[in-house]
Every structure is written in structure tokens, then in C-alpha cells.
Design an enzyme around this catalytic site. Structure first.
Site, PDB file in Angstrom:
ATOM      1  N   TYR A 158      22.610  -3.586  38.998  1.00 22.98           N
ATOM      2  CA  TYR A 158      21.323  -4.080  38.519  1.00 22.98           C
ATOM      3  C   TYR A 158      20.710  -3.050  37.577  1.00 22.98           C
ATOM      4  CZ  TYR A 158      16.462  -5.566  38.387  1.00 22.98           C
ATOM      5  OH  TYR A 158      15.217  -5.962  37.965  1.00 22.98           O
ATOM      6  N   ASP A 260      22.450   5.046  35.281  1.00 27.59           N
ATOM      7  CA  ASP A 260      21.163   4.464  35.629  1.00 27.59           C
ATOM      8  C   ASP A 260      20.716   5.135  36.927  1.00 27.59           C
ATOM      9  OD1 ASP A 260      19.094   2.955  36.696  1.00 27.59           O
ATOM     10  OD2 ASP A 260      19.935   1.032  36.094  1.00 27.59           O
ATOM     11  N   LYS A 287      10.823   4.533  38.548  1.00 28.59           N
ATOM     12  CA  LYS A 287      10.346   4.576  39.929  1.00 28.59           C
ATOM     13  C   LYS A 287       9.616   5.876  40.264  1.00 28.59           C
ATOM     14  CE  LYS A 287      13.553   1.055  41.586  1.00 28.59           C
ATOM     15  NZ  LYS A 287      12.612  -0.054  41.674  1.00 28.59           N
TER      16      LYS A 287
END
Length: 458
Positions: A158, A260, A287
Site C-alpha cells: 500500500y 516507503d 505519519k
């Protein structure tokens, strides 16, 4: 879902709903203005989500007054839990001086400096508003740098919600072909079929199959993008030899390797790349680096990142809120507080959580797995070793949703997929209590597990 399992699940949903009239009222009101009463698909669940009033430390409090131990932490972004004093004070001071300027300011330098010093791959960095944006720009600069168009991503990976990354994120494995010939499937309706023509998909932890795809397409591939630990796929950890292979073959073929680290950036002060000793060409972040505010960043080798230097007029990257003052202030405070001692603290809590979960399995006679590393773990209703997306997709994922609802009715908040993450706001006693609740829930679920997945009973 079988009859016993469905009956148990329906009873949990009834029990949940009947004591949350305030959340139900808010949900009905929200449905008047937002499709399904929701603006974020990942947070919706049936029969309706509980609306949160506030968060403090390791806990959230919903509209009906229930206290929830937060093992989800806004999908790992709240490394210090809710209302961290340093972050709150930094935001309070900054917003009084201005929330956004049409100009650079000093705190951007300080946060950029901190991140470039910590992450081995990052010489230069730019800020975005989300991890999705960070990955979008990482891909764009990889294409510009190499002059190639195709990308390789991992099945189950993702990387946000732009079309090119909405490929084989959570595919139906019955429709996804074989591991030797993976079909690229769109994650959602509306994803451009043309965008997916440039996407190749390979299995995680599979050197042989990945090598074949690279060798066949190396003259057309701009980059490989990978989560060093597969997050939404179930916190699947990598074989270090697999990461070393990716680093060598991409260097040999002139392909940009993108890590990522939007989630894994918390694994050490320098993320998974520091933990595993593998340095990619580009790293994307998000995040935790925003201290609970919307954020993203991408950075990497100077020779690549300089293409975004506005003085050279080669590439364009703007955005009204890129590196805005509030986000940078919050992120700087959060990252300064997330030092080596803090990393050690949450990772120790995580190790304790993992070890105790395995003891719970033994006590309850369950053949189940727990995957993950550091401060993030995933409970898996499978008795098989997990190496790639299909191993998780072949597990009993419906039971994770049952467990989620069961825990929610008892005051513990994880993710529907079975993810638990630690924060610095948690005390060992909080984790111990959460584990005791988890054991109670799994004990009560044991007949359901035996009905749905008898192979998981010892």
C-alpha cells in the site's frame, strides 16, 4: 462466515450498538452530509463507527463515554499517543504566530536537518501533505531521473490512493493469477486502466520471481517501490537477503529503489533502512514525522533530489500546505522527543506484547501467528508461516473482524485487520491490561475459531 461465527459476530454488533446511542445519533446526522456518514473508508465499520470525543495519552473517549486503550494510534501515526504535551505546546505557540506562510521559515530547516541526519538514504528532502503525495513525487522523480515509465510494486503493498499505486493492494487471490504471472488488478472502481499498464507486480520475499520480472523489463523500469515491512498486508517482515538482493539488482540495472517508510520510519530513529542496513535511493515518510498533523516527505540521493531544485527549472513541486508551519512545529516536537531512548521504550513494549501474545496462544491451545517488528504487530488467524501477501489473504481474515468488534466492546481499540502498535504514552501496565482483554476475547472466541478454522486448534 459459518453459522456459529456469524451468530457470534451479530451478537457482538448488537451488544456494541445498543450501548452507543450517541454515536448512532451522530452517525445518522453524518449520513446527511457525507456518503455513508464517513470521509475515510478505513475508519468505517458496521453497524456504525463510534464517534470519538477526545484522546489523552494512550486512551480515547467516545461520544457515549467509553474509554478505549488505543493500540491503533491513527494507523501508527501517533507515536506519542494523544495530546503529547511537547507537541501541544509547539502547536499552540506556532498557530499564534501563523499557521501557514507563502514563504519558507526556519523550522522547516530544523525538521529537514533532523530527518536527513537520521535516515541514511536522505541527502535532501521535500515536504508534502501526505504519504500518498510523497510516493507520487518519489515516482515522478524516479521517472524523470531514469527516463523510463514502468514501476514495480509488491503484491499487497500500500502506497496511497493515486491510480498507479492502486494496483493489487488487496486483490482477490482467486482472480490474481499465479505467483509466476501475477495479474495487476485495480483496488477500486474508477482507477485508470491506462495507469496500470505501467505497473508490474511481484511477490514479497521472492528473489527468483522478482529477478525474472526485472531482467525481462529492466530497460523500461524506472523504480521499485517497497514497504520494508508490509504494513496493511499484515506486518509481514522481510528476509534480509531479499532486501539485499533488491539493492544489488536495482543498482546493476540503473533502477531507482524506493523505500516507503511512512509506517516503518518508527522502527529506529533511521527507520527500517537503518534496522536492516539497506540504503535505498529514495525514502518516503509520513505519519509520525507530523506529530499527529497531516504530513508527508520524500528524500534521497542528492543527484536525484536536485532535479526538484527550483533554480534549475527541471521539475515542479508545489502545494499550498507543503511544510506548513503547524505541521512542521508539531513534527519537530514529536521527532525531537522520539530519540533513541524513546525508540527503545516502544520497541521493548512491542517485544513484550509479541512474546505475551504467543504465550496466550499456548495457554488457549491456538495454532496462530503474530507478525511484525519493533512496535507494530499483527495477529493472524493462520497456522502457516507468512512470507507474502497471499499467505495472509489465505488466512481467516473474517476472524480478525470478529476479534476487532469483541475487543471494542471490552475497551481495546486495534485495527480491523488485527494490527496493534505501541506508543510512548503507553505504560507496561496498559499493555498488560490490553493483553488480558485480548486473552479473554480469544478465549470466548475459541468455539468460533474451532467452527471457522479447526486447524487453528491445537
Amino acid at each position: 462466515m459459518r453459522e456459529i461465527s456469524e451468530k457470534y459476530f451479530n451478537e457482538l454488533k448488537r451488544k456494541y450498538a445498543e450501548v452507543r446511542p450517541a454515536s448512532l445519533k451522530l452517525h445518522k446526522e453524518a449520513c446527511r452530509y457525507m456518503p455513508g456518514g464517513d470521509t475515510r473508508t478505513a475508519t468505517f465499520f458496521m453497524p456504525f463507527p463510534n464517534f470519538i470525543k477526545r484522546g489523552k495519552g494512550a486512551y480515547m473517549y467516545d461520544a457515549d463515554g467509553f474509554r478505549l486503550l488505543d493500540f491503533q494510534n491513527n494507523y501508527t501515526s501517533l507515536i506519542h499517543g494523544h495530546g503529547h504535551e511537547g507537541v501541544v505546546e509547539a502547536v499552540r505557540r506556532q498557530i499564534a504566530e501563523g499557521s501557514a506562510y507563502t514563504a519558507p521559515f526556519e523550522k522547516q530547516i530544523r525538521l529537514a536537518s533532523l530527518l536527513t541526519e537520521r535516515f541514511p538514504s536522505i541527502d535532501l528532502i521535500r515536504f508534502t501533505n501526505s504519504g500518498t503525495e510523497a510516493n507520487m513525487h518519489a515516482l515522478r522523480i524516479a521517472r524523470a531521473y531514469t527516463g523510463r515509465a514502468k514501476i514495480i510494486k509488491i503484491e499487497g503493498g500500500y502506497h496511497g490512493t493515486t491510480d498507479v499505486f492502486e494496483a493489487s493492494v488487496d486483490p482477490n487471490i482467486k482472480k490474481a493469477g499465479t505467483l509466476d504471472s501475477i495479474r495487476v488488478l485495480p483496488e477500486s472502481r474508477g482507477v485508470s486502466a491506462n495507469a496500470l499498464k505501467d505497473v508490474l507486480v511481484t511477490p514479497f520475499n521472492d528473489i527468483e520471481r522478482t529477478a525474472r520480472v526485472i531482467e525481462k523489463n529492466k530497460s523500461e523500469v524506472a523504480c521499485i517501490i517497497i514497504e520494508p515491512i508490509m504494513g496493511s498486508a499484515g506486518q509481514i517482515t522481510p528476509d534480509p537477503d531479499y532486501l539485499r538482493f533488491l539493492r544489488k539488482i536495482t543498482q546493476d540495472c540503473g533502477i531507482v529503489l524506493i523505500f516507503d517508510e511512512v509506517v516503518t520510519g518508527r522502527l529506529t530513529t533511521g527507520g527500517a533502512q537503518k534496522f536492516y542496513g539497506i540504503t535505498p535511493d529514495i525514502t518516503t515518510l509520513g505519519k509520525i514525522i507530523g506529530g499527529g498533523t497531516p504530513v508527508g516527505a520524500f528524500g534521497g540521493k542528492r543527484s536525484i533530489m536536485e532535479m526538484y531544485d527550483p533554480r534549475l527549472k527541471q521539475m515542479y513541486h508545489s502545494g499550498t500546505f507543503n511544510g506548513n508551519a503547524v505541521t512542521v512545529a508539531a513534527g519537530l516536537a514529536a521527532m525531537e522527543a522520539y530519540d533513541e531512548e524513546a525508540v527503545e521504550y516502544v520497541n521493548t513494549l512491542g517485544s513484550y506484547f509479541r512474546d505475551e501474545v504467543e504465550k496466550i496462544y499456548v495457554r488457549l491451545g491456538l495454532n496462530m501467528k503474530i507478525s511484525g517488528e519493533g512496535s507494530i504487530y499483527n495477529i493472524l488467524f493462520t497456522d502457516k508461516n507468512v512470507k507474502n501477501y497471499r499467505d495472509v489473504a489465505g488466512s481467516h481474515e473474517d476472524l480478525n473482524r470478529v476479534l476487532y468488534m469483541d475487543l471494542l466492546t471490552r475497551g481495546v481499540f486495534d485495527a480491523e485487520r488485527g494490527m496493534f502498535c505501541m506508543s510512548t504514552a503507553m505504560k507496561r501496565s496498559d499493555v498488560q491490561w490490553g493483553l488480558s482483554v485480548l486473552e479473554e476475547a480469544l478465549k470466548d472466541m475459541r468455539p468460533v475459531i474451532e467452527d471457522e478454522a479447526p486447524e487453528l486448534i491445537r
